[in-house]
Design an enzyme around this catalytic site. Sequence first.
Site, PDB file in Angstrom:
ATOM      1  N   ASP A 171       0.976  -1.428  -0.309  1.00 54.88           N
ATOM      2  CA  ASP A 171       0.010  -0.183   0.192  1.00 54.88           C
ATOM      3  C   ASP A 171       0.689   0.948   0.152  1.00 54.88           C
ATOM      4  OD1 ASP A 171      -2.504   1.431   0.214  1.00 54.88           O
ATOM      5  OD2 ASP A 171      -2.595   1.332   1.738  1.00 54.88           O
TER       6      ASP A 171
ATOM      7  N   TYR B 274       1.156   6.276  -0.532  1.00 55.38           N
ATOM      8  CA  TYR B 274       0.774   7.048  -0.167  1.00 55.38           C
ATOM      9  C   TYR B 274       1.348   8.252  -0.583  1.00 55.38           C
ATOM     10  CZ  TYR B 274       0.449   9.600   4.456  1.00 55.38           C
ATOM     11  OH  TYR B 274       0.905  10.371   5.541  1.00 55.38           O
TER      12      TYR B 274
ATOM     13  N   HIS C   1      -3.591  13.970   0.780  1.00 58.60           N
ATOM     14  CA  HIS C   1      -3.668  13.217   2.519  1.00 58.60           C
ATOM     15  C   HIS C   1      -2.793  12.936   3.089  1.00 58.60           C
ATOM     16  CE1 HIS C   1      -5.156   9.874   4.776  1.00 58.60           C
ATOM     17  NE2 HIS C   1      -4.287   8.879   3.930  1.00 58.60           N
TER      18      HIS C   1
ATOM     19  N   ARG D 206       1.059  15.874  13.369  1.00 58.77           N
ATOM     20  CA  ARG D 206       2.415  16.277  13.402  1.00 58.77           C
ATOM     21  C   ARG D 206       2.574  17.938  13.687  1.00 58.77           C
ATOM     22  NH1 ARG D 206       4.061  12.307  10.351  1.00 58.77           N
ATOM     23  NH2 ARG D 206       4.049  14.347   8.580  1.00 58.77           N
TER      24      ARG D 206
ATOM     25  N   GLU E 299     -10.217   4.178   3.383  1.00 60.98           N
ATOM     26  CA  GLU E 299      -9.637   4.969   2.894  1.00 60.98           C
ATOM     27  C   GLU E 299     -10.061   4.836   1.568  1.00 60.98           C
ATOM     28  OE1 GLU E 299      -5.071   5.712   5.460  1.00 60.98           O
ATOM     29  OE2 GLU E 299      -4.656   3.618   3.948  1.00 60.98           O
TER      30      GLU E 299
ATOM     31  N   GLU F 151      -9.320   3.947  -2.416  1.00 66.29           N
ATOM     32  CA  GLU F 151      -7.927   4.204  -3.157  1.00 66.29           C
ATOM     33  C   GLU F 151      -8.531   3.185  -4.687  1.00 66.29           C
ATOM     34  OE1 GLU F 151      -4.979   2.152  -1.039  1.00 66.29           O
ATOM     35  OE2 GLU F 151      -5.427   3.144   1.369  1.00 66.29           O
TER      36      GLU F 151
ATOM     37  N   ASP G 272      -9.121   0.451   2.334  1.00 68.58           N
ATOM     38  CA  ASP G 272      -8.159   0.110   2.943  1.00 68.58           C
ATOM     39  C   ASP G 272      -8.449   0.457   4.636  1.00 68.58           C
ATOM     40  OD1 ASP G 272      -5.493  -1.603   4.083  1.00 68.58           O
ATOM     41  OD2 ASP G 272      -4.638   0.537   3.690  1.00 68.58           O
TER      42      ASP G 272
ATOM     43  N   ARG H 131      -8.022   4.033  13.245  1.00 73.60           N
ATOM     44  CA  ARG H 131      -6.576   5.014  13.708  1.00 73.60           C
ATOM     45  C   ARG H 131      -6.389   5.104  14.974  1.00 73.60           C
ATOM     46  NH1 ARG H 131      -5.470   6.403   8.666  1.00 73.60           N
ATOM     47  NH2 ARG H 131      -6.944   6.899   7.204  1.00 73.60           N
TER      48      ARG H 131
ATOM     49  N   GLN I  71      -3.248   2.581  15.420  1.00 75.24           N
ATOM     50  CA  GLN I  71      -2.480   3.060  14.047  1.00 75.24           C
ATOM     51  C   GLN I  71      -1.783   4.064  15.632  1.00 75.24           C
ATOM     52  OE1 GLN I  71      -4.092   4.686  10.661  1.00 75.24           O
ATOM     53  NE2 GLN I  71      -1.382   4.965   9.359  1.00 75.24           N
TER      54      GLN I  71
ATOM     55  N   TYR J  91       2.829   2.760  15.119  1.00 78.40           N
ATOM     56  CA  TYR J  91       3.205   3.051  13.710  1.00 78.40           C
ATOM     57  C   TYR J  91       4.265   3.299  13.789  1.00 78.40           C
ATOM     58  CZ  TYR J  91       2.884   8.332  13.158  1.00 78.40           C
ATOM     59  OH  TYR J  91       3.146   9.392  13.167  1.00 78.40           O
TER      60      TYR J  91
ATOM     61  N   LYS K 125      -3.828  -1.769  10.355  1.00 81.09           N
ATOM     62  CA  LYS K 125      -4.147  -1.978   8.892  1.00 81.09           C
ATOM     63  C   LYS K 125      -4.410  -3.383   8.848  1.00 81.09           C
ATOM     64  CE  LYS K 125      -3.081   2.474   7.218  1.00 81.09           C
ATOM     65  NZ  LYS K 125      -4.089   2.927   6.692  1.00 81.09           N
TER      66      LYS K 125
ATOM     67  N   THR L  63      -8.841  -5.511   3.827  1.00 77.54           N
ATOM     68  CA  THR L  63      -8.205  -4.725   3.223  1.00 77.54           C
ATOM     69  C   THR L  63      -9.900  -5.196   1.854  1.00 77.54           C
ATOM     70  OG1 THR L  63      -6.377  -4.043   3.519  1.00 77.54           O
ATOM     71  CG2 THR L  63      -7.337  -3.779   1.112  1.00 77.54           C
TER      72      THR L  63
ATOM     73  N   THR M 237      -4.748   6.353   0.443  1.00 80.46           N
ATOM     74  CA  THR M 237      -5.673   7.114  -0.063  1.00 80.46           C
ATOM     75  C   THR M 237      -5.738   8.604  -0.516  1.00 80.46           C
ATOM     76  OG1 THR M 237      -6.106   7.161   2.664  1.00 80.46           O
ATOM     77  CG2 THR M 237      -7.319   9.068   1.904  1.00 80.46           C
TER      78      THR M 237
ATOM     79  N   GLU N 292      -9.496  12.714   7.656  1.00 83.44           N
ATOM     80  CA  GLU N 292      -8.845  13.361   7.085  1.00 83.44           C
ATOM     81  C   GLU N 292     -10.764  14.473   7.071  1.00 83.44           C
ATOM     82  OE1 GLU N 292      -7.053  13.997   3.445  1.00 83.44           O
ATOM     83  OE2 GLU N 292      -7.028  11.610   3.483  1.00 83.44           O
TER      84      GLU N 292
END
Length: 391
Positions: free
Chosen positions: A106, A108, A113, A122, A179, A181, A213, A217, A220, A224, A233, A237, A324, A338
């Site tokens: 997968d 990114y 996104h 962050r 997600e 995709e 997917d 959250r 994750q 992560y 994840k 899927t 995504t 999002e």
Amino acid sequence: MSAIEIPVGSPFGIHNLPYGAFSVRGGHRRIGVRLGDSVLDLAPLLGDDTFAAPTLDGFLSQGRERWDAVRARLTDLVTRDVPDSAVHPVGEVALHLPFTVGDYVDFYASEHHASNLGRLFRPGSEPLMPNWKHMPVGYHGRGGTVVVSGTDIVRPCGQRKAADEPAPTYGPSQRLDIEAELGFVIGTGSALGERIGVDEFERHVFGAVIVNDWSARDLQAWEYVPLGPHLGKSFATSISPWVVPLAALRSARVPLPRQTPEPLPYLRGGEDWGLDVDLVVEWNGVEVSRPPYRDMYWSPAQMLAHLTVNGASTRTGDFFASGTVSGPDRRQRGAFIELTWGGREPVVVGGEERTFLRDGDAVVISAGAPAPDGTRIGFGEVAGVITPAVP
């Protein structure tokens, strides 16, 4: 013998002809092509036992020349009368996973996104990590939990820890997400130590599917760092049952957004594989988003080139997803984290404000692209309903 009627405006016209695995009333699984509101049984129609198999694996492994030859023959055959025994109403068949999933990667690849998640995760820092515009960032997923559309999604359990909690706790995910995709299915693979160049993409990849997917959250966010997604994840899927051949997407090809800085040489090529595909996300029957794939920063050809540049092998049935799909506007965001800005800006679904998925929620993602005659081709849909966590 009879002609197949194709409803006006059908996304499954003669320019599409997507492949899938189906069965009739509990019978053996076999390979068919969707045309209008019918599924054509390819084994008797073409007189070819390759399509009497339960998956597309054998056909996919035969390569581009064979794929193109079969498509040309089908395009000719379906303009004539077709044996009634080879035609089934789509509402009377069961659809299955169309190929045996090998490895799953997968990516990114949406700048919108990645930037949005950077701002959420962050705050106060640069939204994109330093490597993001130099390579298609991705992670290796779990092929064994890829399921076909319509499979219920069991709410996953795991560890989660909020920033204000002193220690992690265990239990069902409270921030279950989607997600939206596109996924790309490899037909002919490559040996260990080989690389697939950007301009070799069309020789190896057979076609595309819609992907959801599913993402936990809260699991994750805790797991992560430093190695990336894992339990948040790997629980499920979902993919659509119809594989749209790359040959059906030629009219959907568009230039990529300008890539700055210029990618390294192995990520450059003469073939541009931006795709004008529109996705639609429905939450309990309410349309909440329309993510535009044309805005993706990295192309699937670049993803495959990066996936194999270290000599990683690929096999028939491997597939990789785009990550995504999101656009610049709020109504174009392809994940609920999002769309609701981390749960702080709910959307209205069914008359109430919603953030993340509850048990019983249904999500349907569909997609379409331009056809050469000005109509649209469709990918069908990928759907799933959330069921409670296993005690």
